[in-house]
Scaffold this motif. Structure first.
Motif, mmCIF file in Angstrom:
data_model
loop_
_atom_site.group_PDB
_atom_site.id
_atom_site.type_symbol
_atom_site.label_atom_id
_atom_site.label_comp_id
_atom_site.label_asym_id
_atom_site.label_seq_id
_atom_site.Cartn_x
_atom_site.Cartn_y
_atom_site.Cartn_z
ATOM 1 N N ARG A 138 0.145 10.719 7.027
ATOM 2 C CA ARG A 138 1.001 9.696 7.632
ATOM 3 C C ARG A 138 0.350 8.312 7.567
ATOM 4 N NH1 ARG A 138 4.218 12.176 12.857
ATOM 5 N NH2 ARG A 138 5.455 13.655 11.671
ATOM 6 N N VAL A 139 1.213 7.321 7.481
ATOM 7 C CA VAL A 139 0.772 5.925 7.377
ATOM 8 C C VAL A 139 1.434 5.152 8.504
ATOM 9 C CG1 VAL A 139 0.775 3.883 5.895
ATOM 10 C CG2 VAL A 139 0.525 6.157 4.886
ATOM 11 N N PRO A 140 0.763 4.214 9.130
ATOM 12 C CA PRO A 140 1.403 3.416 10.181
ATOM 13 C C PRO A 140 2.704 2.794 9.707
ATOM 14 C CG PRO A 140 -0.953 2.979 10.102
ATOM 15 C CD PRO A 140 -0.647 3.861 8.937
ATOM 16 N N VAL A 141 3.652 2.694 10.627
ATOM 17 C CA VAL A 141 4.979 2.203 10.280
ATOM 18 C C VAL A 141 4.922 0.786 9.737
ATOM 19 C CG1 VAL A 141 7.278 1.724 11.205
ATOM 20 C CG2 VAL A 141 5.992 3.696 12.040
ATOM 21 N N GLU A 142 4.023 -0.041 10.250
ATOM 22 C CA GLU A 142 4.005 -1.440 9.813
ATOM 23 C C GLU A 142 3.618 -1.585 8.350
ATOM 24 O OE1 GLU A 142 0.229 -0.419 12.117
ATOM 25 O OE2 GLU A 142 2.403 -0.230 12.365
ATOM 26 N N ARG A 143 3.037 -0.563 7.719
ATOM 27 C CA ARG A 143 2.648 -0.649 6.319
ATOM 28 C C ARG A 143 3.739 -0.172 5.371
ATOM 29 N NH1 ARG A 143 -2.743 2.224 4.937
ATOM 30 N NH2 ARG A 143 -2.041 1.446 2.913
ATOM 31 N N LEU A 144 4.802 0.439 5.908
ATOM 32 C CA LEU A 144 5.808 1.031 5.039
ATOM 33 C C LEU A 144 6.715 0.004 4.393
ATOM 34 C CD1 LEU A 144 6.834 4.180 7.092
ATOM 35 C CD2 LEU A 144 5.140 3.969 5.282
ATOM 36 N N GLY A 145 6.702 -1.243 4.815
ATOM 37 C CA GLY A 145 7.583 -2.234 4.235
ATOM 38 C C GLY A 145 6.989 -2.964 3.044
ATOM 39 N N PHE A 146 5.797 -2.577 2.628
ATOM 40 C CA PHE A 146 5.146 -3.312 1.550
ATOM 41 C C PHE A 146 4.590 -2.311 0.535
ATOM 42 C CE2 PHE A 146 4.724 -5.639 5.505
ATOM 43 C CZ PHE A 146 5.297 -6.861 5.179
ATOM 44 N N GLY A 147 4.639 -2.722 -0.766
ATOM 45 C CA GLY A 147 4.032 -1.905 -1.797
ATOM 46 C C GLY A 147 4.744 -0.587 -1.991
ATOM 47 N N VAL A 148 3.968 0.414 -2.377
ATOM 48 C CA VAL A 148 4.539 1.717 -2.713
ATOM 49 C C VAL A 148 4.201 2.775 -1.671
ATOM 50 C CG1 VAL A 148 4.497 1.226 -5.183
ATOM 51 C CG2 VAL A 148 2.511 2.300 -4.107
ATOM 52 N N ASP A 149 3.728 2.356 -0.501
ATOM 53 C CA ASP A 149 3.335 3.339 0.512
ATOM 54 C C ASP A 149 4.512 4.217 0.924
ATOM 55 O OD1 ASP A 149 0.709 2.676 0.567
ATOM 56 O OD2 ASP A 149 0.865 1.290 2.242
ATOM 57 N N ALA A 150 5.669 3.623 1.107
ATOM 58 C CA ALA A 150 6.828 4.396 1.560
ATOM 59 C C ALA A 150 7.181 5.475 0.547
ATOM 60 C CB ALA A 150 8.018 3.469 1.794
ATOM 61 N N PRO A 206 15.730 -0.635 3.755
ATOM 62 C CA PRO A 206 14.575 0.225 3.421
ATOM 63 C C PRO A 206 14.640 0.773 2.002
ATOM 64 C CG PRO A 206 15.477 0.786 5.580
ATOM 65 C CD PRO A 206 16.446 -0.164 4.960
ATOM 66 N N LEU A 207 15.848 0.985 1.456
ATOM 67 C CA LEU A 207 15.952 1.550 0.121
ATOM 68 C C LEU A 207 15.322 0.634 -0.928
ATOM 69 C CD1 LEU A 207 17.029 3.807 -1.675
ATOM 70 C CD2 LEU A 207 19.210 2.586 -1.814
ATOM 71 N N SER A 208 15.315 -0.660 -0.676
ATOM 72 C CA SER A 208 14.732 -1.589 -1.642
ATOM 73 C C SER A 208 13.266 -1.276 -1.881
ATOM 74 C CB SER A 208 14.904 -3.020 -1.143
ATOM 75 O OG SER A 208 14.314 -3.934 -2.035
ATOM 76 N N ASN A 209 12.508 -1.063 -0.808
ATOM 77 C CA ASN A 209 11.086 -0.755 -0.957
ATOM 78 C C ASN A 209 10.879 0.615 -1.583
ATOM 79 O OD1 ASN A 209 8.387 0.369 0.806
ATOM 80 N ND2 ASN A 209 8.213 -1.561 -0.314
ATOM 81 N N LEU A 210 11.743 1.571 -1.254
ATOM 82 C CA LEU A 210 11.630 2.914 -1.821
ATOM 83 C C LEU A 210 11.899 2.903 -3.323
ATOM 84 C CD1 LEU A 210 13.398 4.899 1.029
ATOM 85 C CD2 LEU A 210 11.012 5.140 0.356
ATOM 86 N N LEU A 211 12.909 2.148 -3.745
ATOM 87 C CA LEU A 211 13.198 2.061 -5.171
ATOM 88 C C LEU A 211 12.073 1.362 -5.934
ATOM 89 C CD1 LEU A 211 17.030 1.304 -5.471
ATOM 90 C CD2 LEU A 211 15.788 3.296 -6.319
ATOM 91 N N TRP A 212 11.453 0.359 -5.305
ATOM 92 C CA TRP A 212 10.316 -0.295 -5.936
ATOM 93 C C TRP A 212 9.199 0.723 -6.212
ATOM 94 C CZ3 TRP A 212 8.637 -4.553 -8.298
ATOM 95 C CH2 TRP A 212 7.260 -4.728 -8.397
ATOM 96 N N GLY A 213 8.868 1.512 -5.227
ATOM 97 C CA GLY A 213 7.844 2.533 -5.426
ATOM 98 C C GLY A 213 8.258 3.576 -6.453
ATOM 99 N N ILE A 273 10.189 3.133 -9.100
ATOM 100 C CA ILE A 273 10.072 2.553 -10.441
ATOM 101 C C ILE A 273 8.608 2.405 -10.836
ATOM 102 C CG2 ILE A 273 10.528 0.471 -11.786
ATOM 103 C CD1 ILE A 273 13.092 0.144 -10.071
ATOM 104 N N GLN A 274 7.756 2.026 -9.895
ATOM 105 C CA GLN A 274 6.331 1.878 -10.198
ATOM 106 C C GLN A 274 5.685 3.223 -10.532
ATOM 107 O OE1 GLN A 274 6.332 -1.473 -10.783
ATOM 108 N NE2 GLN A 274 4.224 -1.393 -10.028
ATOM 109 N N ASP A 275 6.266 4.298 -10.054
ATOM 110 C CA ASP A 275 5.702 5.627 -10.297
ATOM 111 C C ASP A 275 6.209 6.255 -11.590
ATOM 112 O OD1 ASP A 275 3.970 7.668 -9.043
ATOM 113 O OD2 ASP A 275 5.780 8.916 -9.069
ATOM 114 N N GLU A 276 6.975 5.513 -12.366
ATOM 115 C CA GLU A 276 7.594 6.068 -13.579
ATOM 116 C C GLU A 276 6.583 6.649 -14.567
ATOM 117 O OE1 GLU A 276 10.752 4.762 -17.100
ATOM 118 O OE2 GLU A 276 10.126 3.337 -15.556
ATOM 119 N N PRO A 277 5.411 6.046 -14.795
ATOM 120 C CA PRO A 277 4.468 6.651 -15.757
ATOM 121 C C PRO A 277 4.004 8.042 -15.362
ATOM 122 C CG PRO A 277 3.883 4.361 -15.314
ATOM 123 C CD PRO A 277 4.933 4.736 -14.316
ATOM 124 N N PHE A 278 4.161 8.419 -14.100
ATOM 125 C CA PHE A 278 3.666 9.711 -13.635
ATOM 126 C C PHE A 278 4.788 10.747 -13.500
ATOM 127 C CE2 PHE A 278 1.041 6.302 -11.860
ATOM 128 C CZ PHE A 278 -0.192 6.634 -12.396
#
Length: 546
Positions: A134-146, A305-312, A314-319
């Protein structure tokens, strides 16, 4: 003695030489016991044994044994029942397959993910796997953590529901129930399918443990018998630390995960992957191929919230798995092909060309069995069905190599995530489909809308979902059953009766999606071996021409 001779007119006869008595009905002149309907007693006519004083004995009266039969008046009702078969030891495995495949269904996956992302308290088994990630809620809005949490939670969801066992014994012999399985197990349904009463979760788990030999499925034990003694050294360390030090990965051979790659194939034919790819391209501000721009107004602002999830995502596409890797595995395991611009020219090393013919032949034999079994004047023959099961079992075993243990797992993780992303409210608000259509899962309406918008055909996605769900259960019951060692037709009969809803549902969905009837009654017909992808493409071309 002389007087006796005179009276009798000859030599006296001993009693055992007297004439045999004749039984007649009292009051019946004809002597027929049933001639007089009012006669209730019978007597003996003839010379009875004499009394000691020489006087004749009275007639012997005998009570009737039962009522005199009377001819029936009017029609007689006669009822016939379907022939039955004896219970077999492999039925508990089928219950486990239904329970485990339902436990990884999308409805339970959605509930699980929402509980994880919303920081709600789950069960003990769930928290044991999820809490360290689990990750603190305040970090879920940035990057690919979510997205990474979504991916890790999806893997944990499958780990908790992976395997055959529905219960286990502790070192003291006490039975330990799996709460996940208990929540899914449906006793009335299993009793109806097995035609038995008292089919409790505990009784099924006990029978399943009895069916397993040395902790293994009988089919897997048969495979282990072909290994060398060095691989099965009893003195070898079986601890977790030594799992990869020997020639066998300890533990994996005991409790296989109950899911099939066929589930991913039919969802791919439903355009699930293509749908999320279309949304991803628009999210990256890329125009979709072809004329027009149907997703031009899709705008996901950062407050969603879906915006951040879609970003992650797409960034995970190579894997993630590529279309080509999945296509090669579909060909290796089932001889199934994909048709489309995204599928490159393929040169498979081992194409399972006989599987489709054998599987469709099995479904045809099952339809013949159902017809005979429904006729109460016929005892259905189970041996043609048994032979077809053995053939499909062998073909499935031939394709269970190389990527078999890992690629289906990875494909299931990725497609569950794709379904969950498409089921989000943000996409439901934009891809407004037909609200009156009753979908079984919340992601299906969005895929149907994209199929129509992008010209991918108008076949409802419901049929593809049924093909995936029912086909997976049917193949699991064939793959992990010890069919090569079964000679009793009752096992094949029980299999057909237990899986009748799934088999009939698969056959109907296949006809609705491809137009091919697998149960055609024409005795001279050849089993259809055209890949379903080709049939679907032909349908799409015909629909586009209209």
């Amino acid at each position: 003695m002389a007087d006796q001779k005179k009276k009798s007119g000859g030599d006296p006869q001993p009693p055992d030489e007297l004439a045999e008595p004749k039984v007649v009905a009292t009051g019946s002149p004809s002597g027929d016991p049933y001639a007089d309907a009012g006669c209730e007693k019978v007597c003996v006519q003839g010379p009875p044994p004499p009394l000691p004083g020489g006087d004749p004995a009275p007639p012997i009266r005998i009570e009737p044994v039962g009522p005199i039969p009377v001819e029936p008046v009017g029609p007689v009702k006669v009822s016939l029942q379907r022939s039955t078969s004896n219970p077999t030891v492999d039925q508990s495995l089928w219950v486990a397959i239904r329970t485990r495949t339902r436990a990884i269904g999308f409805d339970r996956y959605q509930t699980f993910i929402e509980r994880v992302l919303c920081q709600e308290q789950g069960s003990v088994e769930e928290n044991r796997l999820i809490d360290p990630r689990r990750v603190p809620v305040e970090r879920l809005g940035f990057g690919v953590d979510a997205y990474q949490i979504l991916k890790a939670a999806t893997e944990a969801f499958l780990i908790l529901r992976c395997g055959v066992f529905m219960g286990r014994r502790d070192p003291a012999g006490a039975f330990i129930r799996s709460e996940i399985d208990r929540a899914v197990y449906n006793r009335p349904e299993e009793e109806a399918r097995l035609s038995q009463t008292g089919v409790t979760f505990r009784s099924v788990a006990d029978k399943l443990l009895g069916y397993l030999s040395n902790g293994n499925l009988p089919y897997l034990n048969r495979v282990l018998q072909g290994l060398t003694e060095a691989d099965l050294d009893p003195d070898k360390d079986d601890s977790y630390e030594a799992a990869f030090c020997g020639t066998l990965i300890q533990g994996r051979r005991y409790d296989p995960c109950l899911f099939e790659l066929l589930w991913s194939y039919w969802h791919e034919e439903a355009m699930l992957v293509q749908s999320i790819n279309a949304v991803s391209l628009r999210f990256q501000n890329k125009r979709l191929p072809g004329e027009g721009n149907p997703l031009a107004n899709l705008e996901l602002h950062p407050l969603r919230p879906l915006s951040n999830l879609l970003w992650g995502y797409i960034q995970d596409e190579p894997f993630r798995l590529t279309v080509a890797r999945r296509a090669y595995e579909y060909s290796h395991q089932y001889g199934l092909t994909l048709v489309g611009r995204a599928v490159p020219g393929m040169r498979p090393a081992d194409h399972r060309s006989k599987f489709l013919e054998a599987f469709h032949s099995l479904l045809h034999q099952t339809a013949v069995f159902y017809k005979e079994d429904a006729d109460t004047t016929v005892i259905a023959n189970g041996f043609p069905l048994l032979n077809s099961l053995k053939e499909v079992h062998m073909l499935l075993a031939e394709g269970a190599h190389n990527q078999f243990g890992d690629l289906p797992w990875t494909a299931r993780v990725e497609m569950l995530i794709q379904q969950w992303l498409l089921s989000r409210r943000e996409l439901q608000d934009f891809l407004r489909g037909r609200p009156m259509v009753p979908y079984k899962e919340p992601w299906m309406g969005q895929v149907d809308t994209l199929r129509k918008m992008l010209g991918w055909g108008d076949t409802p996605v419901t049929h593809f979902r049924d093909l995936a769900t029912f086909g997976e259960q049917i193949l699991l019951s064939i793959r992990y059953g010890d069919w090569i060692n079964v000679d009793d037709e009752d096992s094949a009969k029980n299999w057909a009766r237990y899986w009748k809803p799934e088999i009939q549902g698969y056959v109907h969905a296949y006809r609705a999606a491809t137009g091919q009837d697998l149960t055609a009654a024409d005795p001279g017909r050849q089993i259809q071996t055209v890949p379903p992808s080709v049939l679907l493409q032909r349908r799409m071309v015909r629909q586009g021409a209209r």
